[in-house]
Write a protein that holds these residues in place. Structure first.
Motif, PDB file in Angstrom:
ATOM      1  N   THR A 181      -4.616  -1.522  -7.795  1.00  0.00           N
ATOM      2  CA  THR A 181      -3.400  -2.324  -7.649  1.00  0.00           C
ATOM      3  C   THR A 181      -2.724  -2.496  -9.005  1.00  0.00           C
ATOM      4  O   THR A 181      -3.383  -2.849  -9.989  1.00  0.00           O
ATOM      5  CB  THR A 181      -3.734  -3.720  -7.074  1.00  0.00           C
ATOM      6  N   ALA A 195      -0.209  -0.716  -4.473  1.00  0.00           N
ATOM      7  CA  ALA A 195      -1.646  -0.471  -4.387  1.00  0.00           C
ATOM      8  C   ALA A 195      -1.908   0.825  -3.628  1.00  0.00           C
ATOM      9  O   ALA A 195      -1.076   1.274  -2.840  1.00  0.00           O
ATOM     10  CB  ALA A 195      -2.354  -1.636  -3.685  1.00  0.00           C
ATOM     11  N   ALA A 196      -3.058   1.419  -3.904  1.00  0.00           N
ATOM     12  CA  ALA A 196      -3.485   2.624  -3.194  1.00  0.00           C
ATOM     13  C   ALA A 196      -4.978   2.525  -2.923  1.00  0.00           C
ATOM     14  O   ALA A 196      -5.722   1.895  -3.693  1.00  0.00           O
ATOM     15  CB  ALA A 196      -3.179   3.872  -4.019  1.00  0.00           C
ATOM     16  N   GLU A 197      -5.395   3.133  -1.847  1.00  0.00           N
ATOM     17  CA  GLU A 197      -6.813   3.143  -1.488  1.00  0.00           C
ATOM     18  C   GLU A 197      -7.278   4.560  -1.198  1.00  0.00           C
ATOM     19  O   GLU A 197      -6.493   5.414  -0.780  1.00  0.00           O
ATOM     20  CB  GLU A 197      -7.071   2.288  -0.239  1.00  0.00           C
ATOM     21  N   LEU A 207       0.843  -1.190   0.000  1.00  0.00           N
ATOM     22  CA  LEU A 207       0.000   0.000   0.000  1.00  0.00           C
ATOM     23  C   LEU A 207       0.879   1.241   0.000  1.00  0.00           C
ATOM     24  O   LEU A 207       1.768   1.376   0.847  1.00  0.00           O
ATOM     25  CB  LEU A 207      -0.908  -0.014   1.228  1.00  0.00           C
ATOM     26  N   ARG A 245      -9.813   0.493  -4.220  1.00  0.00           N
ATOM     27  CA  ARG A 245      -8.443  -0.035  -4.179  1.00  0.00           C
ATOM     28  C   ARG A 245      -7.956  -0.225  -5.611  1.00  0.00           C
ATOM     29  O   ARG A 245      -8.595  -0.907  -6.407  1.00  0.00           O
ATOM     30  CB  ARG A 245      -8.368  -1.358  -3.440  1.00  0.00           C
TER      31      ARG A 245
END
Length: 153
Positions: A111, A23-25, A4, A109
């Motif tokens: 990815t 990944a980012a949220e 993340l 999310r």
């Protein structure tokens, strides 16, 4: 393995910094105001999104957010976090699994699943969740800068 990440200090990652598994949220609420503004911006005034009396008689038993409003939350992550500033959408597939209702909190999310060095593109798995349930998913292809612009002096 998923890693993340946060927004890059420059505002965007360049191609050479991207790796499979990054990944980012982002958490975004589907508010009444967002739904109304999206209807105005898209010119989609379907009453299933705006009229509770109408929507109550549908299979959804109440108002739901526009599917593409929820999808646009993914665009917010792509454009501001991963890859971030300078990235350009090439394509996006989408599959909607569950509706998003007024005031639902959506967790998006994104990815990295592939880095294409020759084309300066990445393939991104895009998922949206409400209360831990998958509401939508798809694959985005995004063009990514190879280098940062020099800072203006």
């Amino acid at each position: 393995m998923v890693e993340l990440v946060q927004q890059h200090p420059s505002g965007g990652y360049i191609l050479e910094e991207l790796r499979v598994g990054m990944a980012a949220e982002k958490i975004i609420k589907a508010t009444e105001e967002r739904i109304r503004r999206f209807a105005e911006a898209s010119d989609d005034f379907n009453p299933v999104h705006l009229d509770e009396a109408f929507a109550a008689k549908t299979a959804y038993r109440g108002r739901i957010a526009h599917g593409l409003l929820s999808a646009s939350f993914g665009s917010a992550v792509v454009g501001t976090i991963l890859p971030g500033a300078g990235s350009i959408y090439v394509s996006q597939t989408l599959k909607f699994h569950l509706p998003v209702r007024v005031d639902d909190t959506v967790v998006i999310r994104i990815t990295v699943v592939e880095v294409e060095q020759e084309q300066a593109r990445v393939r991104l798995n895009c998922e949206g969740f409400v209360d831990g349930k998958l509401i939508m998913d798809g694959i985005a292809v995004v063009r990514v800068p190879r280098r940062r612009k020099p800072s203006a002096r």
